[in-house]
Design a protein around this motif. Structure first.
Motif, PDB file in Angstrom:
ATOM      1  N   PRO A  63       0.829  -1.212   0.000  1.00 46.86           N
ATOM      2  CA  PRO A  63       0.000   0.000   0.000  1.00 46.86           C
ATOM      3  C   PRO A  63       0.868   1.270   0.000  1.00 46.86           C
ATOM      4  O   PRO A  63       0.366   2.366  -0.220  1.00 46.86           O
ATOM      5  N   GLU A  64       2.152   1.099   0.284  1.00 44.72           N
ATOM      6  CA  GLU A  64       3.092   2.223   0.331  1.00 44.72           C
ATOM      7  C   GLU A  64       4.492   1.645   0.195  1.00 44.72           C
ATOM      8  O   GLU A  64       4.680   0.424   0.254  1.00 44.72           O
ATOM      9  N   GLY A  65       5.496   2.524   0.033  1.00 45.17           N
ATOM     10  CA  GLY A  65       6.828   2.027  -0.285  1.00 45.17           C
ATOM     11  C   GLY A  65       7.811   1.941   0.869  1.00 45.17           C
ATOM     12  O   GLY A  65       8.784   1.189   0.809  1.00 45.17           O
ATOM     13  N   THR A  66       7.577   2.709   1.935  1.00 41.46           N
ATOM     14  CA  THR A  66       8.594   2.837   2.984  1.00 41.46           C
ATOM     15  C   THR A  66       8.920   1.510   3.678  1.00 41.46           C
ATOM     16  O   THR A  66      10.088   1.170   3.870  1.00 41.46           O
ATOM     17  N   ALA A  67       7.859   0.746   4.032  1.00 44.86           N
ATOM     18  CA  ALA A  67       8.087  -0.503   4.776  1.00 44.86           C
ATOM     19  C   ALA A  67       8.911  -1.481   3.934  1.00 44.86           C
ATOM     20  O   ALA A  67       9.838  -2.124   4.449  1.00 44.86           O
TER      21      ALA A  67
ATOM     22  N   TYR B 246      -7.339  -0.219  -0.971  1.00 45.77           N
ATOM     23  CA  TYR B 246      -8.773  -0.376  -1.210  1.00 45.77           C
ATOM     24  C   TYR B 246      -9.482   0.839  -0.615  1.00 45.77           C
ATOM     25  O   TYR B 246      -9.949   0.823   0.513  1.00 45.77           O
ATOM     26  N   GLU B 247      -9.508   1.921  -1.405  1.00 48.61           N
ATOM     27  CA  GLU B 247     -10.125   3.178  -0.938  1.00 48.61           C
ATOM     28  C   GLU B 247     -11.330   3.483  -1.812  1.00 48.61           C
ATOM     29  O   GLU B 247     -11.497   2.897  -2.877  1.00 48.61           O
ATOM     30  N   ARG B 248     -12.136   4.444  -1.373  1.00 46.00           N
ATOM     31  CA  ARG B 248     -13.267   4.873  -2.195  1.00 46.00           C
ATOM     32  C   ARG B 248     -12.721   5.741  -3.322  1.00 46.00           C
ATOM     33  O   ARG B 248     -12.199   6.820  -3.073  1.00 46.00           O
TER      34      ARG B 248
ATOM     35  N   ARG C 191      -7.796   9.855  -6.267  1.00 46.99           N
ATOM     36  CA  ARG C 191      -7.695   8.762  -5.302  1.00 46.99           C
ATOM     37  C   ARG C 191      -8.068   7.452  -6.007  1.00 46.99           C
ATOM     38  O   ARG C 191      -9.206   7.299  -6.470  1.00 46.99           O
ATOM     39  N   TYR C 192      -7.106   6.575  -6.092  1.00 44.86           N
ATOM     40  CA  TYR C 192      -7.297   5.335  -6.844  1.00 44.86           C
ATOM     41  C   TYR C 192      -6.982   4.138  -5.964  1.00 44.86           C
ATOM     42  O   TYR C 192      -6.404   4.277  -4.894  1.00 44.86           O
ATOM     43  N   ARG C 193      -7.349   2.952  -6.495  1.00 39.68           N
ATOM     44  CA  ARG C 193      -6.999   1.729  -5.764  1.00 39.68           C
ATOM     45  C   ARG C 193      -5.634   1.217  -6.210  1.00 39.68           C
ATOM     46  O   ARG C 193      -4.928   0.607  -5.441  1.00 39.68           O
TER      47      ARG C 193
ATOM     48  N   ALA D 117      11.095   8.749  -1.601  1.00 41.66           N
ATOM     49  CA  ALA D 117      12.520   8.767  -1.280  1.00 41.66           C
ATOM     50  C   ALA D 117      12.670   8.405   0.189  1.00 41.66           C
ATOM     51  O   ALA D 117      11.822   8.780   1.010  1.00 41.66           O
ATOM     52  N   GLU D 118      13.709   7.654   0.511  1.00 44.54           N
ATOM     53  CA  GLU D 118      13.962   7.265   1.897  1.00 44.54           C
ATOM     54  C   GLU D 118      15.460   7.381   2.152  1.00 44.54           C
ATOM     55  O   GLU D 118      16.260   6.941   1.327  1.00 44.54           O
ATOM     56  N   ALA D 119      15.825   7.975   3.292  1.00 43.94           N
ATOM     57  CA  ALA D 119      17.245   8.091   3.652  1.00 43.94           C
ATOM     58  C   ALA D 119      17.434   7.474   5.037  1.00 43.94           C
ATOM     59  O   ALA D 119      16.708   7.809   5.971  1.00 43.94           O
TER      60      ALA D 119
ATOM     61  N   VAL E 215      -0.502  15.262  11.916  1.00 43.66           N
ATOM     62  CA  VAL E 215       0.069  14.087  12.610  1.00 43.66           C
ATOM     63  C   VAL E 215       0.433  12.967  11.635  1.00 43.66           C
ATOM     64  O   VAL E 215       1.264  12.139  11.907  1.00 43.66           O
ATOM     65  N   ARG E 216      -0.212  12.952  10.438  1.00 43.82           N
ATOM     66  CA  ARG E 216      -0.045  11.890   9.441  1.00 43.82           C
ATOM     67  C   ARG E 216      -0.596  10.559   9.981  1.00 43.82           C
ATOM     68  O   ARG E 216      -0.614  10.314  11.165  1.00 43.82           O
ATOM     69  N   GLY E 217      -1.062   9.738   9.062  1.00 44.71           N
ATOM     70  CA  GLY E 217      -1.852   8.574   9.482  1.00 44.71           C
ATOM     71  C   GLY E 217      -1.111   7.260   9.662  1.00 44.71           C
ATOM     72  O   GLY E 217      -1.740   6.217   9.743  1.00 44.71           O
TER      73      GLY E 217
ATOM     74  N   TYR F 106       4.596   4.706  11.990  1.00 43.72           N
ATOM     75  CA  TYR F 106       6.054   4.701  12.116  1.00 43.72           C
ATOM     76  C   TYR F 106       6.691   6.073  12.334  1.00 43.72           C
ATOM     77  O   TYR F 106       7.875   6.164  12.613  1.00 43.72           O
ATOM     78  N   TYR F 107       5.926   7.144  12.209  1.00 43.23           N
ATOM     79  CA  TYR F 107       6.566   8.463  12.298  1.00 43.23           C
ATOM     80  C   TYR F 107       7.035   8.823  13.701  1.00 43.23           C
ATOM     81  O   TYR F 107       6.391   8.484  14.705  1.00 43.23           O
ATOM     82  N   THR F 108       8.169   9.495  13.732  1.00 40.85           N
ATOM     83  CA  THR F 108       8.696  10.129  14.957  1.00 40.85           C
ATOM     84  C   THR F 108       9.224  11.496  14.504  1.00 40.85           C
ATOM     85  O   THR F 108       9.575  11.655  13.333  1.00 40.85           O
TER      86      THR F 108
ATOM     87  N   ASN G 185      -5.850  17.300  -2.616  1.00 37.82           N
ATOM     88  CA  ASN G 185      -4.783  18.233  -2.992  1.00 37.82           C
ATOM     89  C   ASN G 185      -3.471  18.020  -2.248  1.00 37.82           C
ATOM     90  O   ASN G 185      -2.559  18.812  -2.353  1.00 37.82           O
ATOM     91  N   THR G 186      -3.385  16.930  -1.473  1.00 36.07           N
ATOM     92  CA  THR G 186      -2.093  16.618  -0.843  1.00 36.07           C
ATOM     93  C   THR G 186      -1.276  15.823  -1.841  1.00 36.07           C
ATOM     94  O   THR G 186      -1.604  14.684  -2.160  1.00 36.07           O
ATOM     95  N   ILE G 187      -0.232  16.456  -2.352  1.00 31.78           N
ATOM     96  CA  ILE G 187       0.523  15.762  -3.397  1.00 31.78           C
ATOM     97  C   ILE G 187       1.724  15.008  -2.833  1.00 31.78           C
ATOM     98  O   ILE G 187       2.277  14.147  -3.492  1.00 31.78           O
TER      99      ILE G 187
HETATM  100  P1  HAM Z   1       0.870   8.748   2.288  1.00 27.85           P
HETATM  101  O1  HAM Z   1       0.535  10.087   2.821  1.00 27.85           O
HETATM  102  O2  HAM Z   1      -0.012   7.629   2.659  1.00 27.85           O
HETATM  103  O3  HAM Z   1       2.359   8.451   2.740  1.00 27.85           O
HETATM  104  O4  HAM Z   1       0.947   8.802   0.708  1.00 27.85           O
HETATM  105  C1  HAM Z   1       1.793   9.715   0.054  1.00 27.85           C
HETATM  106  C2  HAM Z   1       1.079  10.338  -1.123  1.00 27.85           C
HETATM  107  O5  HAM Z   1       0.581   9.324  -1.984  1.00 27.85           O
HETATM  108  C3  HAM Z   1      -0.161  11.143  -0.755  1.00 27.85           C
HETATM  109  O6  HAM Z   1       0.193  12.440  -0.357  1.00 27.85           O
HETATM  110  C4  HAM Z   1      -0.904  11.158  -2.081  1.00 27.85           C
HETATM  111  O7  HAM Z   1      -0.384  12.154  -2.942  1.00 27.85           O
HETATM  112  C5  HAM Z   1      -0.592   9.787  -2.646  1.00 27.85           C
HETATM  113  N1  HAM Z   1      -1.713   8.852  -2.411  1.00 27.85           N
HETATM  114  C6  HAM Z   1      -2.008   8.201  -1.281  1.00 27.85           C
HETATM  115  N2  HAM Z   1      -3.094   7.423  -1.454  1.00 27.85           N
HETATM  116  C7  HAM Z   1      -3.479   7.577  -2.726  1.00 27.85           C
HETATM  117  C8  HAM Z   1      -4.544   7.046  -3.540  1.00 27.85           C
HETATM  118  N3  HAM Z   1      -5.406   6.162  -3.072  1.00 27.85           N
HETATM  119  N4  HAM Z   1      -4.639   7.446  -4.836  1.00 27.85           N
HETATM  120  C9  HAM Z   1      -3.751   8.344  -5.349  1.00 27.85           C
HETATM  121  N5  HAM Z   1      -2.736   8.878  -4.618  1.00 27.85           N
HETATM  122  C10 HAM Z   1      -2.605   8.509  -3.350  1.00 27.85           C
HETATM  123  C11 HAM Z   1       3.051   7.331   2.403  1.00 27.85           C
HETATM  124  O8  HAM Z   1       2.710   6.520   1.578  1.00 27.85           O
HETATM  125  C12 HAM Z   1       4.392   7.249   3.101  1.00 27.85           C
HETATM  126  N6  HAM Z   1       5.033   6.002   2.679  1.00 27.85           N
HETATM  127  C13 HAM Z   1       5.225   8.461   2.773  1.00 27.85           C
HETATM  128  C14 HAM Z   1       6.588   8.408   3.374  1.00 27.85           C
HETATM  129  C15 HAM Z   1       7.723   8.007   2.769  1.00 27.85           C
HETATM  130  N7  HAM Z   1       6.871   8.738   4.609  1.00 27.85           N
HETATM  131  C16 HAM Z   1       8.158   8.560   4.810  1.00 27.85           C
HETATM  132  N8  HAM Z   1       8.670   8.082   3.690  1.00 27.85           N
END
Ligand code: HAM
Length: 452
Positions: free
Chosen positions: A79-83, A113-115, A120-122, A129-131, A256-258, A261-263, A280-282
């Protein structure tokens, strides 16, 4: 007829040029910041996200695509890249590398799996980027500056960077206590999920999609007011370096972000553009000093961000971003069956020499062939028929100048390369060799270069 799955989309050739151009900018800026590309699997063990991102987060508890494979293992589409990057960093022992601060970037598909709605897509794409390997606030500032530089390079200017700090583990515990105390008597007014979170993971109440905007949550204590000394110092450092680099930001105490893992530092970039709609959160990111250790690696701090690429594309719409043009160097028109072998040989020669070339496979009439050449935006059109074959020649027309010549067919490739290397004549393009007089554009001489 099959249709694409809800929340997914086809990226058609007419739009891929824009994406390629966007990705090229991302790679160029990444090089400037000395981040190297990492590619990790799309499939990971489900447990990775439970432990890494947190099982009480919306992402893990409601949005992951999980399935049991034929070996009865539980898999999750990332669902995301960091992990995954943290998993790879640990598994490949990159913490023991000669370079102690390891900096990665990635571009790839994520699945939630979002609306679905605009932006906003599935299945969506992220550039992240990760450091790893430094707790210096300079690295937090670098990560924010990197994100801002990508936007600058793309000429997306109407953005706001919001930063906040939620502090280290100790500060988070202190804040959690205060939040529990604050919500104690009113928790019954919040949704069922929040009531569960109150017991299991109170911090996640703050990003509840249902109750986020209630007065109760808006007036809740703020994490930044519960930072211990070292967390305060860290945040001050980040702010100091952002200021020294001239990066504009606002401190948003409510951010706070959702993800669990954040600190310390958390940040988001919002773009105020009509073309984006509600989403609009890019970009979102932050520091995660306990992630690597929580996944079984050594105690290693990290910080990163991710952009949603579809949202970036929508933002680019507002600045009329064109991307890479679609074009051909050569469209070859073969007239007659007998000429096809020669035609294929010429086509192959041009392609191997680096000219982007195509041919009519449908034996269309001349008018149709010219239409195709136009649609494909071909700079040169070459015609090879019975007559040309008999004489060993080929007709070639430069669509940009309308200049037409008949040359030896073996010279086709050389001719196009020479023409492409020669800059356009600086004058009217009539071909006059008279550099003093104004030819009026109707000079008939075709030798030399017109400079009039
Ligand atoms: P996130 O806020 O869940 O963070 O997602 C980052 C960005 O991905 C969002 O700001 C948004 O632009 C885009 N995004 C998220 N969900 C969707 C969706 N369903 N459809 C289209 N775009 C979407 C992370 O994923 C963390 N891994 C960010 C991070 C990296 N923190 C530290 N390192």
């Amino acid at each position: 007829m099959f249709q694409k799955m809800k929340g997914t989309y086809d990226l058609l050739p007419k739009d891929t040029g824009k994406w390629q151009s966007l990705e090229r900018t991302i790679r160029n800026v990444s090089k400037l910041f000395n981040y190297s590309e990492i590619r990790t699997p799309i499939l990971e063990n489900t447990e990775l996200f439970h432990r890494g991102v947190g099982e009480d987060t919306d992402m893990v508890s409601k949005e992951t695509y999980d399935f049991i494979d034929r070996g009865k293992r539980s898999n999750t589409l990332r669902p995301e890249g960091t992990a995954g990057v943290a998993r790879s960093y640990i598994e490949n022992k990159l913490y023991a590398d000669k370079v102690p601060v390891q900096k990665f970037y990635y571009v790839g598909s994520m699945f939630r799996y979002e609306r679905p709605q605009k932006g906003r897509y599935r299945q969506f794409a992220q550039f992240g980027a990760e450091a790893f390997g430094s707790n210096s606030p300079m690295l937090d500032a670098e990560i924010i500056s990197y994100a801002v530089s990508v936007l600058k390079a793309l000429k997306i200017n109407d953005v706001e960077v919001q930063v906040n700090s939620i502090g280290d583990k100790e500060s988070k515990v202190a804040y959690q206590k205060a939040l529990i105390e604050y919500l104690k008597k009113d928790i019954g007014t919040l949704c069922g999920d929040c009531q569960k979170r109150y017991v299991k993971n109170p911090l996640r109440i703050l990003d509840c999609k249902v109750d986020k905007d209630t007065e109760l949550l808006k007036n809740a204590p703020k994490p930044i007011d519960y930072l211990n000394e070292s967390s305060k110092l860290h945040f001050e450092g980040v702010i100091k370096y952002l200021n020294s680099m001239g990066i504009k930001y606002v401190v948003n105490k409510n951010l706070v972000r959702g993800l669990d893992y954040y600190t310390h530092t958390v940040f988001e970039v919002n773009a105020n553009l009509e073309t984006l709609g509600a989403q609009n959160t890019i970009c979102g990111g932050g520091r995660y000093n306990d992630l690597v250790s929580s996944l079984g690696g050594p105690n290693t701090p990290g910080v990163g961000f991710s952009f949603g690429l579809e949202r970036l594309m929508f933002a680019l719409e507002s600045i009329d971003f064109k991307g890479d043009p679609n074009f051909l160097h050569l469209y070859l028109m073969i007239l007659g069956e007998e000429q096809k072998e020669d035609g294929m040989a010429m086509l192959n020669r041009c392609r191997l020499g680096g000219l982007s070339s195509d041919i009519d496979f449908l034996d269309k009439a001349m008018k149709g062939k010219f239409k195709q050449a136009d649609f494909l935006n071909s700079r040169f059109v070459a015609i090879y028929g019975e007559l040309e074959k008999a004489e060993g020649l080929i007709n070639i027309k430069d669509q940009s100048t309308k200049k037409e010549v008949r040359i030896n067919k073996d010279q086709l490739y050389n001719h196009i390369v020479t023409e492409l290397m020669n800059p356009e004549p600086s004058g009217c393009g009539c071909g006059s060799d008279d550099s003093d007089d104004d030819c009026g554009g109707d000079c008939e001489s075709d030798g030399g270069t017109c400079n009039c």
